[in-house]
Scaffold this motif. Structure first.
Motif, PDB file in Angstrom:
ATOM      1  N   SER A   1       0.838  -1.201   0.000  1.00 31.11           N
ATOM      2  CA  SER A   1       0.000   0.000   0.000  1.00 31.11           C
ATOM      3  C   SER A   1       0.869   1.244   0.000  1.00 31.11           C
ATOM      4  O   SER A   1       1.907   1.292   0.664  1.00 31.11           O
TER       5      SER A   1
ATOM      6  N   GLY B   1      -6.603  -6.415  -2.063  1.00 31.21           N
ATOM      7  CA  GLY B   1      -7.041  -5.954  -3.374  1.00 31.21           C
ATOM      8  C   GLY B   1      -7.571  -7.097  -4.230  1.00 31.21           C
ATOM      9  O   GLY B   1      -7.798  -8.201  -3.743  1.00 31.21           O
ATOM     10  N   TRP B   2      -7.782  -6.802  -5.511  1.00 29.45           N
ATOM     11  CA  TRP B   2      -8.327  -7.755  -6.478  1.00 29.45           C
ATOM     12  C   TRP B   2      -9.668  -8.300  -5.979  1.00 29.45           C
ATOM     13  O   TRP B   2      -9.994  -9.465  -6.156  1.00 29.45           O
TER      14      TRP B   2
ATOM     15  N   SER C   1     -10.802   2.935  -4.714  1.00 31.38           N
ATOM     16  CA  SER C   1     -11.388   2.271  -5.876  1.00 31.38           C
ATOM     17  C   SER C   1     -11.152   3.082  -7.132  1.00 31.38           C
ATOM     18  O   SER C   1     -11.443   4.273  -7.186  1.00 31.38           O
ATOM     19  N   ALA C   2     -10.616   2.398  -8.144  1.00 27.51           N
ATOM     20  CA  ALA C   2     -10.482   3.024  -9.461  1.00 27.51           C
ATOM     21  C   ALA C   2     -11.697   2.733 -10.330  1.00 27.51           C
ATOM     22  O   ALA C   2     -11.760   3.165 -11.482  1.00 27.51           O
ATOM     23  N   SER C   3     -12.659   1.982  -9.770  1.00 30.42           N
ATOM     24  CA  SER C   3     -13.894   1.696 -10.510  1.00 30.42           C
ATOM     25  C   SER C   3     -15.054   2.348  -9.772  1.00 30.42           C
ATOM     26  O   SER C   3     -14.893   3.384  -9.142  1.00 30.42           O
TER      27      SER C   3
ATOM     28  N   TRP D   1      -6.706   3.045  -7.391  1.00 31.20           N
ATOM     29  CA  TRP D   1      -6.601   1.910  -6.482  1.00 31.20           C
ATOM     30  C   TRP D   1      -5.798   2.247  -5.233  1.00 31.20           C
ATOM     31  O   TRP D   1      -5.856   1.526  -4.239  1.00 31.20           O
ATOM     32  N   GLN D   2      -5.046   3.348  -5.262  1.00 32.93           N
ATOM     33  CA  GLN D   2      -4.310   3.798  -4.081  1.00 32.93           C
ATOM     34  C   GLN D   2      -4.728   5.207  -3.668  1.00 32.93           C
ATOM     35  O   GLN D   2      -4.017   5.882  -2.928  1.00 32.93           O
TER      36      GLN D   2
ATOM     37  N   TYR E   1     -13.051  -5.767 -10.861  1.00 33.72           N
ATOM     38  CA  TYR E   1     -12.518  -5.460  -9.541  1.00 33.72           C
ATOM     39  C   TYR E   1     -13.261  -4.267  -8.952  1.00 33.72           C
ATOM     40  O   TYR E   1     -13.526  -3.280  -9.647  1.00 33.72           O
TER      41      TYR E   1
ATOM     42  N   PHE F   1     -12.855  -2.678  -5.323  1.00 33.98           N
ATOM     43  CA  PHE F   1     -12.142  -1.702  -4.497  1.00 33.98           C
ATOM     44  C   PHE F   1     -11.056  -2.420  -3.705  1.00 33.98           C
ATOM     45  O   PHE F   1     -10.955  -3.659  -3.712  1.00 33.98           O
ATOM     46  N   ASN F   2     -10.222  -1.645  -3.033  1.00 33.14           N
ATOM     47  CA  ASN F   2      -9.196  -2.149  -2.130  1.00 33.14           C
ATOM     48  C   ASN F   2      -9.544  -1.745  -0.703  1.00 33.14           C
ATOM     49  O   ASN F   2     -10.220  -0.738  -0.484  1.00 33.14           O
TER      50      ASN F   2
END
Length: 460
Positions: free
Chosen positions: A345, A353-354, A381-383, A411-412, A440, A442-443
């Motif tokens: 991270s 993740g994933w 989350s990048a989504s 994602w970060q 995917y 989120f993390n």
């Protein structure tokens, strides 16, 4: 994510080697990657577990890094990532095989075998760190010792004298100096006698059972060497002695040949009043001799110091104490995972993740007490994000709360979310069940509950 990794993650609840209740199991203790060659170390009330990492889909001992995990309760294990790799040694070419770490002089020394680029032979290097989780660095810039053999174990006697043992097909030792990165004298071979190490049949070149993977320790005045025996498949045996170099007396089998891995590797500790035996098998989906997984069992010595015969189980060791949900808990502290992986991270440490729809994490023995009122998590989350369902006692158990995770633009790119909780009382197994759309979601970096008497303390 490789196809093998996703296949493994998606099938974790259908472990064919174990009963149908495998989703409730705690062995193997790591499910996010394949692990091997356990080397436990007790330090400041925690067990630090040093392992190798079998790469997905391996058809040989393809291992590029070593990993570290830790636990205070023997069931919830925190992933500390990879603080040491083959590439950490400029002189090494390949093969992050079985090593062991020890604490001395306020530092941590990790002895590992790897292939010397210059000679093409197995050599033993030593890495050093100020913390049990690293980062570790090459202490010498060259091998500590090299004779083409491997599997080091390290032991410090009550006298303060440290010993390094290793070997396959022979068994060697040297006396380490107090600096732990040099030694006195020359490597000395321990005689492999049938009285000391049992009798092997069918191989005139190896008359004893000793194969590899020695683990040396002292308990109640008796010296033990536990080792991988015979081959192949291997079982785990042990011998005892009145001194650190012998004479050894063969005592018998610790763990018979079991599971779907043709190798095994022992690690033995005492922790919080109990004794524990670590080993590896091929029990995860896709597992086998080159895709192994570390597991642990609790055991009790006999009155004469004998080690009983130990059988592999899906249940694993019982929990020591409980987990406090009212302090910040790393998301990568896991008793059982389905579908997720971990990664470094940007905020430090690791994150989960994933994450895809239906994936989950089990955290065992969570002491909610009179009851939690809210849940907070650090997410990215990048989504489009998704939801974290807080389930009790099962992945489809009682729903105690649902937290919505928004898209954060990366994602970060971390943010903190909270949601109300009800019904989370007493000591329960907690499942974080992740839901949302496709792909995917989120993390998660960390989480924490609060109550009317234990409020959430703000983190970053």
């Amino acid at each position: 994510m490789t196809p093998a990794r996703r296949w493994l993650a998606g099938l974790l609840c259908v472990v064919l080697l174990f009963p149908a209740s495998a989703a409730q199991a705690d062995n193997p203790i790591i499910q996010t990657i394949y692990t091997a060659d356990p080397a436990p170390l007790v330090h400041n009330g925690r067990v630090y577990l040093y392992t190798g990492h079998d790469e997905d889909g391996s058809t040989w001992f393809t291992m590029n890094e070593w990993r570290v995990w830790s636990s205070s309760d023997m069931v919830n294990w925190t992933d500390h990532g990879s603080p040491l790799r083959v590439s950490s040694f400029a002189w090494a070419r390949s093969d992050a095989w079985a090593g062991q770490a020890i604490h001395r002089n306020g530092k941590f020394y990790w002895y590992v075998p790897t292939t010397n680029r210059a000679t093409g032979r197995m050599a033993i290097g030593v890495a050093v760190a100020d913390s049990p989780t690293g980062p570790f660095r090459d202490a010498l810039g060259r091998p500590l010792v090299e004779n083409g053999e491997f599997d080091p174990t390290v032991f410090i006697d009550d006298t303060g004298q440290a010993y390094l043992y290793w070997g396959n097909p022979n068994l060697w030792y040297v006396k380490l100096n107090p600096d732990m990165i040099s030694y006195s004298g020359s490597p000395t071979q321990i005689p492999l006698t049938t009285a000391g190490f049992g009798t092997r049949t069918g191989d005139p070149n190896r008359p004893t059972l000793f194969e590899e993977g020695p683990w040396v320790y002292k308990r109640n005045g008796l010296y033990y060497i536990v080792f991988a025996a015979k081959c192949c498949p291997e079982f785990i045996a042990y011998s005892t002695a009145p001194g650190p170099t012998g004479p050894w007396t063969y005592r018998g089998t610790v763990m018979p040949t079991q599971g779907s891995s043709f190798t095994n590797h022992p690690g033995v500790i005492d922790f919080q009043g109990g004794s524990y035996f670590f080993y590896h098998n091929g029990a995860l989906p896709g597992g086998g001799g080159f895709t192994r997984s570390v597991a642990v069992e609790k055991f009790t010595y006999g009155p004469d110091g004998s080690i009983p015969t130990i059988t592999m189980t899906a249940a694993g060791a019982p929990q020591v104490g409980t987990l406090n949900p009212y302090t910040r808990q790393e998301a990568e502290t896991i008793a059982w995972a389905s579908g997720v992986e971990t990664e470094p991270s940007i905020e430090g440490g690791m994150n989960v993740g994933w994450i895809e729809n239906g994936d989950s994490i089990k955290v065992k023995g969570v002491a909610f007490g009179a009851g939690a009122t809210s849940f907070t998590a650090r997410v990215a989350s990048a989504s489009g994000g998704g939801k974290i369902e807080l389930r009790l006692d099962g992945v489809n158990g009682t729903l105690a709360g649902t937290c919505t995770v928004p898209g954060t633009g990366g994602w970060q790119a971390w943010t903190t979310v909270s949601c109300p909780v009800s019904g989370a009382t007493g000591t329960r197994d907690l499942y974080l069940r992740f839901t949302g759309g496709g792909g995917y979601l989120f993390n998660v970096n960390w989480w924490q509950f609060s109550s009317s008497t234990v409020p959430y303390s703000h983190g970053p």
